[in-house]
Enzyme design. Sequence first.
Site, PDB file in Angstrom:
ATOM      1  N   CYS A  73     -54.486 -36.929  80.040  1.00 13.67           N
ATOM      2  CA  CYS A  73     -53.127 -36.709  80.555  1.00 13.67           C
ATOM      3  C   CYS A  73     -53.085 -35.457  81.436  1.00 13.67           C
ATOM      4  O   CYS A  73     -53.533 -34.391  81.026  1.00 13.67           O
ATOM      5  CB  CYS A  73     -52.171 -36.557  79.388  1.00 13.67           C
ATOM      6  SG  CYS A  73     -50.510 -36.169  79.913  1.00 13.67           S
ATOM      7  N   TYR A 293     -34.820 -45.841  50.590  1.00 17.14           N
ATOM      8  CA  TYR A 293     -34.971 -45.366  51.971  1.00 17.14           C
ATOM      9  C   TYR A 293     -35.405 -46.549  52.848  1.00 17.14           C
ATOM     10  O   TYR A 293     -36.448 -46.517  53.502  1.00 17.14           O
ATOM     11  CB  TYR A 293     -35.994 -44.226  52.085  1.00 17.14           C
ATOM     12  CG  TYR A 293     -35.810 -43.123  51.072  1.00 17.14           C
ATOM     13  CD1 TYR A 293     -34.883 -42.113  51.281  1.00 17.14           C
ATOM     14  CD2 TYR A 293     -36.564 -43.090  49.891  1.00 17.14           C
ATOM     15  CE1 TYR A 293     -34.715 -41.101  50.347  1.00 17.14           C
ATOM     16  CE2 TYR A 293     -36.396 -42.078  48.949  1.00 17.14           C
ATOM     17  CZ  TYR A 293     -35.470 -41.086  49.189  1.00 17.14           C
ATOM     18  OH  TYR A 293     -35.313 -40.094  48.270  1.00 17.14           O
ATOM     19  N   GLU A 314     -30.107 -47.119  51.515  1.00 19.47           N
ATOM     20  CA  GLU A 314     -30.281 -46.399  52.777  1.00 19.47           C
ATOM     21  C   GLU A 314     -29.007 -45.616  53.087  1.00 19.47           C
ATOM     22  O   GLU A 314     -27.904 -46.110  52.909  1.00 19.47           O
ATOM     23  CB  GLU A 314     -30.594 -47.423  53.891  1.00 19.47           C
ATOM     24  CG  GLU A 314     -30.385 -46.965  55.304  1.00 19.47           C
ATOM     25  CD  GLU A 314     -31.293 -45.814  55.720  1.00 19.47           C
ATOM     26  OE1 GLU A 314     -32.481 -45.819  55.390  1.00 19.47           O
ATOM     27  OE2 GLU A 314     -30.767 -44.888  56.382  1.00 19.47           O
ATOM     28  N   ASP A 362     -39.874 -44.798  50.708  1.00 21.33           N
ATOM     29  CA  ASP A 362     -40.345 -44.456  52.062  1.00 21.33           C
ATOM     30  C   ASP A 362     -39.423 -43.381  52.626  1.00 21.33           C
ATOM     31  O   ASP A 362     -38.683 -43.613  53.579  1.00 21.33           O
ATOM     32  CB  ASP A 362     -40.335 -45.730  52.934  1.00 21.33           C
ATOM     33  CG  ASP A 362     -40.910 -45.495  54.315  1.00 21.33           C
ATOM     34  OD1 ASP A 362     -41.379 -44.367  54.602  1.00 21.33           O
ATOM     35  OD2 ASP A 362     -40.891 -46.436  55.126  1.00 21.33           O
ATOM     36  N   CYS A 389     -44.584 -39.794  55.469  1.00 17.61           N
ATOM     37  CA  CYS A 389     -45.082 -39.237  56.735  1.00 17.61           C
ATOM     38  C   CYS A 389     -45.379 -37.748  56.573  1.00 17.61           C
ATOM     39  O   CYS A 389     -45.594 -37.059  57.573  1.00 17.61           O
ATOM     40  CB  CYS A 389     -44.099 -39.486  57.864  1.00 17.61           C
ATOM     41  SG  CYS A 389     -42.467 -38.828  57.540  1.00 17.61           S
TER      42      CYS A 389
END
Length: 436
Positions: A73, A293, A314, A362, A389
């Site tokens: 890049c 979630y 959620e 999650d 994550c």
Amino acid sequence: MIPEINKEYETEVTGVSSDGRGIGRISGMTVFISGGVPGDTARVIVTSVKKRFAEGAVLSLLSPSPHRRTPQCPCAGRCGGCQTSHMSRELELASKSDRVTQALKRIGGFDISEPVPISSGAPQRCRNKAVYKISFENGAPVCGFFENKSHTVAAADDCLLCGVYDKDVKNALLSYIRETGCRNISELFIRRSSNGAQTMLALRISGALPSVPRLVSLLTAADKSVVSVILDAHGKCETVFGQSLITDTLLGLEFKISHKSFFQVNHEMTERLYAQVLEYAALTGSERVLDIYCGIGTISLCAARSAKSVTGVEIVPDAVLNARENAAANGIENAVFFADSAENIVPKLIDAGERPDVVILDPPRKGSDGATLGAVLKAEPKRIVYVSCDPATLARDLKLLSGGGYSLTSARAYDMFPRTMHVETVCLMSRICSGE
Ligand code: SAH
């Protein structure tokens, strides 16, 4: 003796930090080295010294690491989007696997003998979503991502991780801004369906825009797949062209996605991650599943096909509306969704007698919380599948679950975010059954 600010040192880079910087030691202190790659011997300038670590940057390479690569890049080094484009993919992936393994060991206290395996795909054009920032440089508008740790926008003509037509949309928007002198647009959000057929654009605005029809005609002429243009004024969204939703598919199901809803950004890796979630869930058709979630119900609905029932939880109301519509559109009748925070609704559901056989979690980066996890433990599901994550909050939460009678049976990392040190992990916790 500790390193001195603004002094130059010669050192070896031996590791990678969680934000992609090299790690070395100078005068007995850990130093995070911008631009350093494990295997480098480099001249480093120390830029800050804290209590327990210092920071520095590579000035010159005395002996470059064999893991160094020239970034493809043109914006690399300036743009803060990519953290690892100057290292080989092998090193990037091994570093992410190590990040997960170390977190599970050190924070979770798990005894893991082998590094957590990592699955990966091709990084080029892997993202279906991008949020570009807009600012002005010497009076001229620029569109790109923030520079590292700054609010200066690095004008990236073409981000190699994002859609090939993003640059045409960006250029059209810049033309509009130059033409009208409008200074009210701060962000361009682009979300594309995986087959390239549908694109949603959302502009974050801080006031009325001049000649919206002109804006729409420039954007839609730049990219024929644009089916939705949304103006987002402090969270109040108005669809000024086309539809308010786009459709994508995952594991054979169709999902309608609104601008506000969470949707995984890497289609190929998401399908592989979800397949792993389903494998860990080991559904046979008789299980009750609680998907906490759940977003727009992607995992819930994939699981519903082989479960007795699914309950999704959620916090974003728009996402729950999408989840319900998605269930109906896919002919799925055994899934219900609650629009509420997990910490509020999950304890209530369990107290009311809900007894899931499988719980899927999650959560966002900050992980889950004591109230939610306490309620999950109370329900005594056979299996808990945790998707994360953030390796640190994952390890913290798994430790809590292991204290409540669960053991870590399996863990796998997924390279959802190539060229960054971010990593997705899925873990299976199984109930340790005494006497069964
Ligand atoms: N499982 C989904 C979404 C995962 S992202 C998927 O794979 O697409 C995490 C989701 O948690 C987001 O949709 C976010 O809106 C939601 N969320 C964040 N905090 C929450 C909370 N306290 N309670 C319930 N949901 C929450």
